[in-house]
Design an enzyme around this catalytic site. Sequence first.
Site, short mmCIF file in Angstrom:
data_model
loop_
_atom_site.label_atom_id
_atom_site.label_comp_id
_atom_site.label_asym_id
_atom_site.label_seq_id
_atom_site.Cartn_x
_atom_site.Cartn_y
_atom_site.Cartn_z
N THR A 167 -10.75 -27.97 -21.59
CA THR A 167 -10.71 -28.92 -20.49
C THR A 167 -10.32 -28.23 -19.19
OG1 THR A 167 -8.41 -29.53 -20.89
CG2 THR A 167 -10.11 -30.80 -22.04
N TYR A 168 -10.55 -28.98 -18.11
CA TYR A 168 -10.37 -28.48 -16.75
C TYR A 168 -9.54 -29.51 -16.00
CZ TYR A 168 -12.06 -27.44 -11.93
OH TYR A 168 -12.17 -27.18 -10.59
N GLU A 219 -12.23 -29.39 -29.08
CA GLU A 219 -11.84 -29.37 -27.67
C GLU A 219 -10.37 -28.99 -27.53
OE1 GLU A 219 -13.27 -32.41 -24.94
OE2 GLU A 219 -11.17 -32.79 -24.38
N ALA A 234 -21.16 -37.68 -11.73
CA ALA A 234 -21.43 -36.53 -12.59
C ALA A 234 -22.89 -36.12 -12.54
CB ALA A 234 -21.03 -36.86 -14.03
#
Length: 297
Positions: A52-53, A21, A131
């Site tokens: 990632t965001y 990641e 989510a």
Amino acid sequence: MARTRRLLDNYGPGKIGLSFELFPPKTPEGETDLFQNLRELVAFGPSFITCTYGAGGSTRDKTLDIAGRVKREFGLPVASHLTCVGATADDLRQYLREARDRDIDYIVALRGDPPKGEEAFRVTEGGYAYACELVGLLRAEFPEFDVAVAGYPEMHPEAVSLDADIDNLKRKIDCGADIVITQLFYSNARFLEFRDRCAGAGINAPIVPGLLPVTNLTQVKRITSMCGAHLPEEFQARLEASEGQPQEQFEIGVEHASRQVEELVREGTPGVHFYVLNKSRAAARILGQMSLPESAR
């Protein structure tokens, strides 16, 4: 570049899915360093790379830029994180259309943490609270994306109980998520207990342990305080005894993470996901001294 494999193809008998990641660097120099480190990690044959965001879309374009560059330069499947924070459903649809246009393979679907300075998650008007709703959108309107979701071996900090947290995870799987990638942890016993409880709850998707090798005690204390991960007493004591000796702390952290990986593989975990913080040294040391089963590459 067309999709090379489905997400679930990375996991199965005789395979260990390996993934790393990244996060979008803030400077051109940071991006240069990232790709230098990534070249070392790619030599270990990862199954895919995630990026990632930022909350509220703060790295929207950069996330796709980095993921797209990884795919172009290394020919690997890539995943973009996507959160519900600060976004309407239409905002999320627009992001997913752009991700599709850029040939992103997978989405890591998350509710997301509150932005810096805020203590609680707030639902954006016209957006999603959970989510599982984002997973539902993906399955209904963007079925070309495979989907990973997060699991919490030591319970999400906002959950009322571990059972409630596992029920929430099952909802995400029932909505169509393909795999679970866990929050970082340092006690394999807690992960294995979590895995067994998930199986008892009817969660049959692969549960992939997420590991962040300790290279700096101060840094990892800050990270674990935010996510609720537990540092075993003996491990923490060894790190504290080496305070002011960065190389010694690094060696202790690598040794602990190596033992974690070896035990997790023996226990039949389907893969390992490394949170590398855009560095390569620790993960490369761990992987370089191990003989993992064939990955899905």
